[in-house]
Design an enzyme around this catalytic site. Structure first.
Site, mmCIF file in Angstrom:
data_model
loop_
_atom_site.group_PDB
_atom_site.id
_atom_site.type_symbol
_atom_site.label_atom_id
_atom_site.label_comp_id
_atom_site.label_asym_id
_atom_site.label_seq_id
_atom_site.Cartn_x
_atom_site.Cartn_y
_atom_site.Cartn_z
ATOM 1 C CG LEU A 131 -1.833 -1.210 1.400
ATOM 2 C CD1 LEU A 131 -2.624 -1.073 2.687
ATOM 3 C CD2 LEU A 131 -2.769 -1.329 0.210
ATOM 4 N N GLY A 147 0.093 9.398 7.342
ATOM 5 C CA GLY A 147 -0.173 8.128 8.000
ATOM 6 C C GLY A 147 0.382 6.942 7.241
ATOM 7 C CE LYS A 206 -4.566 7.824 7.828
ATOM 8 N NZ LYS A 206 -5.631 8.690 7.248
ATOM 9 C CG ASP A 250 -7.110 15.330 0.436
ATOM 10 O OD1 ASP A 250 -6.796 15.923 -0.616
ATOM 11 O OD2 ASP A 250 -6.381 14.487 0.980
#
Length: 274
Positions: free
Chosen positions: A23, A29, A46, A133
């Site tokens: 990922l 994060g 996370k 965002d």
């Protein structure tokens, strides 16, 4: 709190990291995927450093916990070094991942994404919260089924001061001019995202690999008309995207109420209700 920590400790002991999954970490994060042995269910972990943690992130998770387009939060814990969020894992990745393999989507898939994304954001906006965002990377997608809006760390209460946070490519003229946070920030970003998935390009970039700065983006928003490839064959979608990306606020689709009156949106709603 002790009971919660104990419960998480027991849960984590039964989990194993899915290291084969690579990922991309966000700016604030680090994300990993863990599989819970007894249930065989996978979860996002996370980890956020305290200096980057914004309490609005778990707040939005809680606020939208009954909305299917938002990720469920199972644990929110902090240590001396970081904050940990444990969330639903969506296996198919995000729209950015999809666009690497299929640089241009077609109908009715575009309508599916548009309908669900607009529905999701309107639900968030009802709570006076701006996502702030919206972008390809922040829309997870189970292909041909459902989108999930993710990453709430930059969310703002509407009316709060705005700064240059988020991804420049999706900044609206008002955000660039540092107006107070407002829901129309998100609707502009939706216009950019829909242009990207339907053309494979960015509406204000001369080259897809170009790195935009705020000054250049704003100049092009003022000077350039949004144009489409010669083979673009959906005039209603084209008009809708242009409606979302018009420079003049008064003539732009800056609210859900205005979006509802658009022909393309009405056709999507009719299609979904059949």
């Amino acid at each position: 709190m002790d009971a919660l920590i104990g419960d998480f400790a027991d849960f984590h002991k039964e989990c194993s990291a899915r290291t084969a999954l690579h990922l991309v970490n966000g700016k604030f994060g680090k994300v990993s995927v863990w599989k819970h042995g007894p249930t065989q269910k996978s979860f996002f972990y996370k980890r956020i450093e305290h200096k980057h943690f914004n309490a609005i992130e778990p707040f939005v998770h809680h606020l939208m916990k009954f909305n299917k387009y938002f990720l469920r939060l199972f644990y929110s814990l902090h240590s001396l070094r970081e904050h940990l969020l444990v969330m639903d894992y969506i296996p198919d990745g995000d729209l950015f991942d999809l666009m690497q393999t299929e640089p241009r989507l077609r109908e009715p898939e575009i309508s599916l994404i548009a309908y669900q994304l607009i529905d999701a954001l309107q639900a968030l906006h009802k709570h006076n919260v701006v996502h702030n965002d919206v972008k390809l990377e922040n829309v997870l997608y189970r292909r041909f089924e459902q989108i999930y809006v993710c990453d709430y760390g930059l969310c703002k209460i509407a009316g709060s001061p705005s700064t240059f946070e988020g991804t420049v490519d999706y900044f609206s003229p008002e955000k660039i001019n540092k107006h107070a946070a407002a829901v129309h920030f998100d609707w502009w970003a939706v216009g950019v995202l829909l242009y990207e998935i339907s053309t494979g390009k960015h509406p204000f970039k001369l080259d897809q690999d170009e790195s935009l700065d705020v000054e250049t983006l704003h100049k092009r928003q003022i000077q350039l008309d949004v144009t489409f490839p010669a083979d673009f064959d959906n005039p209603f979608l084209e008009e809708f995207i242009c409606f979302l990306l018009g420079y003049c606020y008064d003539y732009r689709a800056h609210s859900y109420e205005v979006i509802q009156k658009n022909t393309y949106w009405k056709s999507i709603v009719h299609w979904k209700q059949r």
